[in-house]
Design an enzyme around this catalytic site. Structure first.
Site, short mmCIF file in Angstrom:
data_model
loop_
_atom_site.label_atom_id
_atom_site.label_comp_id
_atom_site.label_asym_id
_atom_site.label_seq_id
_atom_site.Cartn_x
_atom_site.Cartn_y
_atom_site.Cartn_z
N CYS A 1 -27.15 7.14 38.40
CA CYS A 1 -26.82 7.43 38.82
C CYS A 1 -27.50 7.07 40.62
O CYS A 1 -28.64 6.76 40.53
CB CYS A 1 -28.23 9.14 38.71
N CYS B 1 -35.04 11.51 42.22
CA CYS B 1 -34.37 13.19 42.06
C CYS B 1 -35.21 13.75 40.46
O CYS B 1 -35.62 12.35 39.60
CB CYS B 1 -33.23 13.50 41.60
N CYS C 1 -24.56 15.66 40.12
CA CYS C 1 -24.73 15.49 38.69
C CYS C 1 -24.15 15.04 38.17
O CYS C 1 -23.65 15.82 37.37
CB CYS C 1 -25.56 16.38 38.57
N GLN D 1 -27.43 28.12 25.13
CA GLN D 1 -28.31 26.68 25.30
C GLN D 1 -26.76 26.12 26.33
O GLN D 1 -26.14 26.42 25.88
CB GLN D 1 -27.91 26.55 23.93
N TYR E 1 -37.19 34.98 16.98
CA TYR E 1 -37.05 34.74 18.80
C TYR E 1 -35.39 34.79 18.66
O TYR E 1 -34.87 33.44 18.52
CB TYR E 1 -37.56 33.23 18.85
N ASP F 1 -36.77 29.77 15.92
CA ASP F 1 -36.29 29.22 16.93
C ASP F 1 -37.20 29.55 18.26
O ASP F 1 -36.64 30.40 18.84
CB ASP F 1 -34.98 29.86 16.91
N CYS G 1 -37.87 23.28 20.35
CA CYS G 1 -37.90 22.29 21.51
C CYS G 1 -38.75 21.28 21.76
O CYS G 1 -38.88 21.53 22.84
CB CYS G 1 -37.10 23.41 22.42
#
Length: 459
Positions: free
Chosen positions: A78, A84, A167, A291, A320, A389, A416
């Site tokens: 990139c 960034c 991106c 997601q 959740y 989750d 996560c």
């Protein structure tokens, strides 16, 4: 007792060998056991560094000269990677990224979770065949520079917007739509929001993309409720991109870094676009949590379903549950699934998604998982399997206590944040459960974020 003096001095140059990466992707070197964090450095690399800040227990440095490179070091593809803040690991080979994420999970399980890694299997990270162009949602802030609009991610540790055409981790369609919307807004003299002055109209452009359906949604996040040149701008967007099914305005009039305001209106087309994960179809609204990497979401949910070991006779609770993504995956194999989520709009979406797919064995409730599930338990409702989750902060202690009281045969923990996963596994282990195995899944290639699924069984 005399305070220990840091063995490094600000602005001094040191020769170091890097041992590890932090959870933010910085290299870790140690001088007399004192850690120094250096961006863009990798384990096993030897370098000269300059110390730029010394804190009580650690310091920050910057690379001056790289003497020996890691076998995993590559040139980031990139062109704006160094500026960034979106990606942190593009300078690491994909094989190296997957190994880093597995190690990250192992380290926190041992350090925070106090788990014996001879007893708990942490599998190699499940990665992507092509780890680029995976994100199905672009939400980019808009600003002004020299009279024109800029749209892109923020520079590292700042709120300066880096204007970007592409991106590399976004779906190309999202980039194309963002650029076209920016040009159309410029054509009609639209002013971007100015954070300092709290003036201007356009704060963010968001684009959502259905990978399987090819449908697009465009969301304008604006400071005020008016919509200048609405008909003309809608006409140009829909003529340029016939796959746009929905154009939405969200109004955020507050002085805040939070992207969305409370009011959302569909100004053209449908309220939803659709996508599929496996055989399950989902309706996605502007504010739905869905997601961002649908290909890896299927990998993640397939693993959760495998760990749940459903035979068709089980009652399952999904804490959740969001818009019902995991719940409906489980409903394919379970007798009954009960989902709970604090966001009322998400539960409306979950019910709609159950109806959309013809599931009659999924039921959803609004509320905090740590309040609703204990109430269910008091009323005599028990689950054979509980799937959690949670957000990054992990499970609430009241929920973990209820799980220990309810004693389901299995808990499947989708995480996560490996750190809070390890903390919660430690509590479940103390309460009579054992962690059998953990599967890291790379949902966010080229970033430091890592998802994991853990199988936990009652001893």
């Amino acid at each position: 007792m005399a305070k220990r003096q840091a063995p490094v001095v600000k602005n001094e140059i040191y020769d170091v060998t890097f041992e590890d990466l932090t959870h933010e992707g910085a290299g870790v070197a140690k001088i007399e056991g004192f850690p120094i964090f250096v961006e863009n450095a990798l384990p096993d690399e030897q370098a000269k560094i300059k110390v730029i800040k010394v804190n009580k227990g650690f310091a920050f440095g910057r690379l001056v000269e790289l003497k020996q490179e890691s076998a995993h070091r590559i040139d980031a593809p990139c062109p704006i990677y160094s500026q960034c803040g979106g990606c942190q690991l593009q300078h690491v080979s994909y094989e190296g990224q997957l190994e880093y994420k597995r190690k990250q999970v192992e380290q926190v399980l041992a350090r925070i979770g106090k788990l014996d890694l001879n007893q708990v299997k942490v599998h190699p990270t499940l990665g992507m065949e092509d780890p680029w162009s995976y994100r199905n949602k672009a939400q980019v802030p808009v600003g002004e520079r020299e009279g024109g609009l800029v749209a892109g991610f923020y520079q590292k540790r700042s709120h300066d917007i880096i204007d970007m055409e592409r991106c590399l981790i976004q779906q190309a369609d999202n980039d194309d739509v963002v650029q076209a919307v920016k040009r159309i807004c410029e054509k009609y003299g639209i002013r971007a929001y100015n954070e300092e002055k709290h003036k201007g109209w356009l704060r963010h452009i968001m684009v959502r993309y259905g990978l399987i359906t090819n449908e697009l949604m465009v969301v304008f996040v604006t400071r005020t409720a008016d919509f200048p040149h609405k008909a003309d701008m809608i006409k140009e967007i829909t003529e340029t991109f016939p796959r746009v099914k929905s154009i939405v305005q969200n109004i955020n009039s507050k002085r805040t870094n939070v992207i969305f305001g409370d009011e959302t209106n569909v100004i053209w087309g449908e309220e939803y676009i659709y996508d599929k994960i496996g055989d399950v179809k989902f309706a996605i609204s502007a504010r739905s949590f869905y997601q961002v990497n649908p290909e890896q979401t299927k990998v993640l949910y397939d693993k959760a379903l495998e760990y749940a070991q459903l035979t068709g006779e089980e009652s399952v609770i999904d804490a959740y549950c969001g818009i019902g993504t995991i719940s409906l995956f489980l409903a394919q194999k379970a007798k009954k699934v009960f989902g709970v989520e604090i966001v009322p709009e998400a539960i409306e979406d979950a019910n709609r998604n159950a109806e959309l797919n013809g599931f009659t064995n999924a039921e959803f409730a609004v509320g905090e998982a740590e309040v609703v599930i204990p109430n269910w338990y008091k009323q005599g409702n028990k689950a054979d399997v509980i799937v959690v989750d949670p957000p990054r902060k992990g499970c609430d202690e009241a929920l973990l206590t209820t799980i220990l009281d309810m004693k389901p045969k299995r808990v499947v923990y989708v995480s996560c944040n490996p750190g809070t996963l390890a903390r919660d596994l430690h509590l479940l282990e103390q309460g009579g459960y054992e962690t059998v195995e953990v599967q890291p899944v790379d949902m966010f290639p080229h970033t430091v974020h890592c998802e994991a699924v853990a199988l936990i069984e009652l001893k």
